[in-house]
Design a protein around this motif. Structure first.
Motif, short mmCIF file in Angstrom:
data_model
loop_
_atom_site.label_atom_id
_atom_site.label_comp_id
_atom_site.label_asym_id
_atom_site.label_seq_id
_atom_site.Cartn_x
_atom_site.Cartn_y
_atom_site.Cartn_z
N THR A 1 0.85 -1.21 -0.03
CA THR A 1 0.03 0.04 0.01
C THR A 1 0.95 1.19 -0.03
N ALA A 2 0.60 2.05 -1.11
CA ALA A 2 1.31 3.35 -1.23
C ALA A 2 1.05 4.12 -2.25
N VAL A 3 1.50 5.36 -2.26
CA VAL A 3 1.30 5.95 -3.81
C VAL A 3 2.45 5.72 -4.57
N TYR A 4 2.07 5.50 -5.73
CA TYR A 4 3.08 4.84 -6.58
C TYR A 4 3.37 6.05 -7.77
N TYR A 5 4.59 6.16 -7.91
CA TYR A 5 4.89 7.27 -9.05
C TYR A 5 5.80 6.81 -9.94
#
Length: 127
Positions: free
Chosen positions: A91-95
């Motif tokens: 779970t994370a913001v993916y860049y």
């Protein structure tokens, strides 16, 4: 200059899959080494995967090796991240990120090695 726009994030159960896309515009796409990074709440941004200009070479963080696959379609100016066997810790913001520097440079897994970034897409994995 290149502009990057990620898509494909969402909510998925543990063990599920998602495919992220990153569309690039601006200068010729195939001059860029492309990378994926992620940032979980309260943590620093970390490297996930990178691919060379042709897509022939790839490099992964140990935490995703064997589960995630980075690929690119230079005709579509797009890089992908196929994520399988997802876990809550993913779970994370993916860049998405881009650089003109060679894929073989030691900075390919460093945030500081990429001057161009997308806005990010949220991936949430429920247990």
């Amino acid at each position: 200059q290149v502009q990057l726009v990620e898509s494909g994030g969402g909510l998925v159960q543990a063990g599920g899959s998602l495919r992220l896309s990153c569309a690039a515009s601006g200068r010729t796409f195939n001059i860029y080494t492309m990378g994926w990074f992620r940032q979980a709440p309260g943590k620093e941004r970390e490297f996930v995967a990178a691919t060379s200009r042709s897509g022939g070479s790839t490099y992964y963080a140990d935490s995703v090796k064997g589960r995630f696959t980075i690929s690119r379609d230079n005709a579509k100016n797009t890089v992908y991240l196929q994520m399988n066997s997802l876990q809550p810790e993913d779970t994370a913001v993916y860049y998405c990120a881009a650089r003109v520097s060679s894929f073989s440079s030691v900075s390919r897994d460093r945030v500081s090695g990429y001057p161009y970034w997308g806005q990010g897409t949220q991936v949430t994995v429920s247990s």
